[in-house]
Every structure is written in C-alpha cells, then in structure tokens.
Design an enzyme around this catalytic site. Structure first.
Site, mmCIF file in Angstrom:
data_model
loop_
_atom_site.group_PDB
_atom_site.id
_atom_site.type_symbol
_atom_site.label_atom_id
_atom_site.label_comp_id
_atom_site.label_asym_id
_atom_site.label_seq_id
_atom_site.Cartn_x
_atom_site.Cartn_y
_atom_site.Cartn_z
ATOM 1 N N ASN A 213 0.958 -1.261 0.037
ATOM 2 C CA ASN A 213 0.021 -0.097 0.123
ATOM 3 C C ASN A 213 0.881 1.328 -0.078
ATOM 4 O O ASN A 213 2.108 1.148 -0.130
ATOM 5 C CB ASN A 213 -0.987 -0.073 1.045
ATOM 6 N N LYS A 352 -12.796 2.451 16.645
ATOM 7 C CA LYS A 352 -11.651 1.331 16.478
ATOM 8 C C LYS A 352 -11.068 1.426 17.789
ATOM 9 O O LYS A 352 -10.378 0.372 18.026
ATOM 10 C CB LYS A 352 -10.806 2.055 15.302
ATOM 11 N N LYS A 356 -10.299 -2.049 19.171
ATOM 12 C CA LYS A 356 -9.016 -2.854 19.470
ATOM 13 C C LYS A 356 -8.528 -2.790 21.089
ATOM 14 O O LYS A 356 -7.570 -3.550 21.478
ATOM 15 C CB LYS A 356 -7.944 -1.817 18.819
HETATM 16 N N1 CTP Z 1 -3.066 -2.832 12.607
HETATM 17 C C1 CTP Z 1 -2.263 -3.977 13.093
HETATM 18 N N2 CTP Z 1 -2.386 -5.002 12.344
HETATM 19 C C2 CTP Z 1 -3.422 -5.428 11.431
HETATM 20 C C3 CTP Z 1 -4.095 -4.216 11.051
HETATM 21 C C4 CTP Z 1 -3.853 -3.005 11.720
HETATM 22 O O1 CTP Z 1 -1.464 -3.687 13.960
HETATM 23 N N3 CTP Z 1 -3.545 -6.365 10.674
HETATM 24 C C5 CTP Z 1 -3.079 -1.492 13.496
HETATM 25 C C6 CTP Z 1 -2.690 -0.426 12.670
HETATM 26 O O2 CTP Z 1 -1.027 -0.365 12.727
HETATM 27 C C7 CTP Z 1 -3.221 0.740 13.313
HETATM 28 C C8 CTP Z 1 -4.499 -0.013 13.777
HETATM 29 O O3 CTP Z 1 -4.315 -1.349 13.857
HETATM 30 O O4 CTP Z 1 -2.547 1.065 14.501
HETATM 31 C C9 CTP Z 1 -5.622 0.621 12.735
HETATM 32 O O5 CTP Z 1 -5.288 0.367 11.360
HETATM 33 P P1 CTP Z 1 -6.273 0.495 10.249
HETATM 34 O O6 CTP Z 1 -5.619 0.033 9.229
HETATM 35 O O7 CTP Z 1 -6.630 1.857 10.464
HETATM 36 O O8 CTP Z 1 -7.459 -0.287 10.718
HETATM 37 P P2 CTP Z 1 -7.994 -1.830 10.634
HETATM 38 O O9 CTP Z 1 -7.851 -2.436 11.884
HETATM 39 O O10 CTP Z 1 -7.647 -2.597 9.341
HETATM 40 O O11 CTP Z 1 -9.443 -1.598 10.546
HETATM 41 P P3 CTP Z 1 -10.585 -1.100 8.774
HETATM 42 O O12 CTP Z 1 -9.883 -1.731 7.790
HETATM 43 O O13 CTP Z 1 -11.791 -1.770 9.285
HETATM 44 O O14 CTP Z 1 -10.469 0.440 9.019
#
Ligand code: CTP
Length: 412
Positions: A213, A352, A356
């Site tokens: 990404n 979120k 989390k």
């Molecule tokens: N994160 C993580 N591991 C994952 C996905 C996310 O540690 N597999 C962590 C990211 O580093 C960030 C937080 O979770 O601190 C939120 O990440 P984000 O991409 O915004 O959210 P998602 O959990 O992926 O949720 P969504 O895609 O539904 O927004």
C-alpha cells in the site's frame, strides 16, 4: 526546520582533518535556527581557515585568549556565558586530554573550564585515528570528561584520512545535528522501552509480485525519532520503506504482516509502550506461488484467494500485559493505535479505539497524509479528544510522545 531556534551554540574546532566537516555542520546549525559563535584552536587553523568559518557563521571567529576586541578582555567569560551549549567538533585526542586535566592555556579549553557547568552543557564529537581512539589514555580521558559532565557524541566507523579503517571518524554533520537537536528535547521517556511499527507490509503473490500500500512510513519514523529524543530505548519494526533510520534507534526490517507480528511480539516483551503506525495489509494471498505465475496466452487471469492477516495491535493490546496497560497497572504495555480513515474520522476512530481495546488511538485521514511531510491528528483517549493541527510530522510526533508519556506515566 527550526529545531534549534533561539539556541546560541559555541562551535569549537580543534586540530584534525575532520575540520572540513565543521563547515557543513556550521551551516546546518544555522539552517536549524541556531546562532553560531566559532572558536578555533591554533591547530584547527592548520586545517580550515577562520575566513571560511566567519563567512559561514556570519560572526568574527575567536582564536586567542588575549583577544582585545572584548571590552573587558575576557572572551572566555563572555563567550561561555552567552552559550546554550558548547559543541567541540572535531574534538582531537589532545583536546580531550586537555579537558580531562582542566587545562586553560588557550581560549577554547579555557572557556570550557570557565563555563557554568550547570547551565552550559559541553558536547564533544571526537575525531582521530583508530589507534589513538582505542588507546587506553584516550579512553581514560573520555571517561573522566564524561564524569565531569560532558556528553560524548560517539564516533563513526569506516575509512580514515590516514588510510586505515576503524573507529574514530567524526560523525557526519547531519548526525551531529540530529544528536544536538535530540540533546535539547525533554527526556520524558528516560528509562522506558518503546516499540514502533511503521510503513506498509508486502504480501507476496509469487517471487516477483506482491500486494502492498501507499504508506511511506514517515509518521512512524518520526515517532521513533521523537521517542528516542525523549530518552527511550526504541525498536522500530519497519515494513519495506527506504527511509534513513533515526539516530540511536534499533531498526528491524520486515516484509509481511506475519513477519511484523513476530518482530513486534518479540520486542514488545520488554517494552512499556507499543505504538502501531504501520499500515498492515488486512489480507494476504492464501498461497504464494513458488515460481513466477506466467501468462499462458489464453487470456485467462489467475484467481487469487485471500486470508485475513493477524491484527498486530489487537494481539498485543489483548495480551495479558496489554490488558494491564489498558487498566493502568504497573508492568503493563501501553498500546497506541493509529486509524487511517477516508471519512468520518472521529466516529470511526472512536469505534476503532474500543474495538482494538487500546488506551490511546490516533486518527488521521489516510489519503491526505500518505507520503506527505505533514499531517493533522485527532488523539483519542479516556481523557477525551485532542486535535493536533496540521504540522510537520516530526513536530506532531514530539507532541504525541509527550501526550503518550504523560498518559502512560499517569497510568503507572
Ligand atoms: N493494525 C495492526 N495489524 C493489522 C491491522 C491494523 O497492527 N493487521 C493496526 C495499525 O497499525 C493501526 C491500527 O491497527 O495502528 C488500525 O489500523 P487501520 O488500518 O486503520 O484499521 P483496521 O484495523 O485495518 O480496520 P479497518 O480496515 O476496518 O479500518
């Protein structure tokens, strides 16, 4: 960059080939907002002229303790009283010996001795041949100088002007600048261990292709730097990005979400704060082909199926130490999440944080920040919502580290 705005630095040069780097250092200090007063020993003038240093610093260079330009004829007192710090770069083996002994027979060592030690810090950037560096006399003198309150900025390793290779090179001007800027930051995380995840992850489809990404890693790297500046021991678990490692930070390079999880879990064991800035891929191809997937000329496209990646932040936040951190108990891991959203930032970030199970979550608009040097943040915690206005990422990182240090500290 105005990290040194309002700071007045006495830049001392002693004899050594590394004097050529002092010219660039002087420019860097000025660019960072400092004013610079150069003081040179007689030996330094063999390597670079006061004319160059005067032209760069915009101030007359001092070299003699008998300089009659000062109305009271006391340059050692006047120069040392004005300074916010004295930085000796390069600092020769001989000058370290002089400092260790408290010698005062020329202007630079005299003003170091005459400085008020509680108000004017002394930092030295040694530069010498590797044998001189390793000599017990030099190491003994360095230990004494440190005991007397000076900060030794370390040396680099590599090719030396004499043709030998080893420890003893002066650090590069940009490294010295970063160290000096860090020196002035409040040590809010002294004694703490911090793990930061940063950048994108890369999920292989085959040996030459993968899914990733647009995360640049800049925010995470800025946070790692800010945590280090605040005195923490910092491990930065970085996905594939080509950013330079902040000074003093331990960097672990990883590729996939699975690799990132393993590294974060391992290093978080001894940490008290985990900051998850990484844009972790939510899914990975269910299987990665061993060999490159080829077109067969039929126009058929490969079918990819995906599995969900582990959630690194949730894994650590829901671990026993993560739960202790949330509850504010001693020995816990204080977890900070990021939320990269495209819309409804506050509502999505609030949801979120609860989902989390983290004490603090930082919201930002993903498309508006990926790859940029600045950002705007919403910091959500039990205490409420704080808005950090758009600013350079390093500035925001320092503010976030201060907020985080307070919240983690307040929680025990
Ligand atoms: N994160 C993580 N591991 C994952 C996905 C996310 O540690 N597999 C962590 C990211 O580093 C960030 C937080 O979770 O601190 C939120 O990440 P984000 O991409 O915004 O959210 P998602 O959990 O992926 O949720 P969504 O895609 O539904 O927004």
């Amino acid at each position: 960059m105005t990290d040194l705005a309002g700071k007045h630095i006495v830049l001392g040069l002693t004899g050594g080939v590394a004097c050529y780097k002092a010219a660039e250092l002087c420019r860097g200090l000025l660019k960072a907002g400092a004013t610079v007063q150069v003081v040179m020993t007689e030996a330094a003038e063999q390597f670079i002229t006061p004319v160059t240093m005067q032209a760069l610093s915009g101030r007359v260079v001092y070299g003699s303790q008998w300089d009659a330009r000062e109305p009271n004829n006391m340059p050692h007192i006047n120069l040392s009283r004005e300074a916010d710090a004295i930085l000796i770069a390069p600092c020769s083996a001989d000058f370290i010996a002089r400092l260790a002994q408290g010698r005062a027979d020329e202007l630079l060592s005299l003003l170091c001795l005459a400085r008020p030690t509680n108000a004017v810090p002394l930092l030295i950037a040694p530069a010498m041949n590797r044998e001189m560096w390793a000599h017990p006399a030099t190491q003994r003198n360095l230990a004494q100088v440190q005991l007397d309150g000076a900060t030794v900025l370390g040396v680099g390793n590599g090719d030396q002007a004499c043709g030998e290779t080893g420890d003893g090179r002066m650090l590069e001007p940009n490294e010295l600048l970063e160290d000096l800027i860090a020196f002035f930051q409040p040590k809010l995380l002294a004694g703490k261990t911090v793990v930061v995840s940063a950048g994108p992850t890369y999920e292989a489809i085959d040996p030459v292709r993968g899914i990733t990404n647009l995360s640049s890693g800049k925010m995470g790297f800025a946070i790692a730097r800010a945590a280090r500046e605040a005195g923490a021991l910092v491990t930065l678990v970085a996905g594939p990005v080509s950013l330079p490692t902040p000074r003093g930070v331990i960097r672990i390079d990883v590729k996939s979400a699975q690799n990132m999880l393993e590294a974060c879990v391992k290093h978080a064991q001894t940490a008290s704060i985990f900051i998850a800035t990484a844009a972790v891929a939510d899914w990975r191809p269910a299987t990665a082909a061993d060999q490159k997937i080829k077109k067969d000329g039929s126009g058929k496209t490969p079918k990819l199926s995906f599995v969900e990646n582990p959630d690194i932040l949730a894994t650590l936040a829901q671990s026993p130490r993560g739960k202790k951190g949330l509850a504010g108990k001693a020995g816990g891991l204080f977890c900070v999440g990021f939320a990269a959203e495209s819309h409804d930032l506050l509502a999505n970030a609030q949801a979120k944080r609860l989902r989390k199970g983290v004490p603090m979550l930082v919201g930002n608009i993903g498309p508006a920040t990926f790859g940029q040097d600045d950002n705007a943040l919403l910091v959500l915690s039990e205490a409420g919502v704080q808005e950090f206005e758009r600013a350079p990422k390093l500035k925001l990182a320092r503010k976030l580290i201060a907020t985080c240090a307070y919240a983690a500290g307040a929680k025990g």
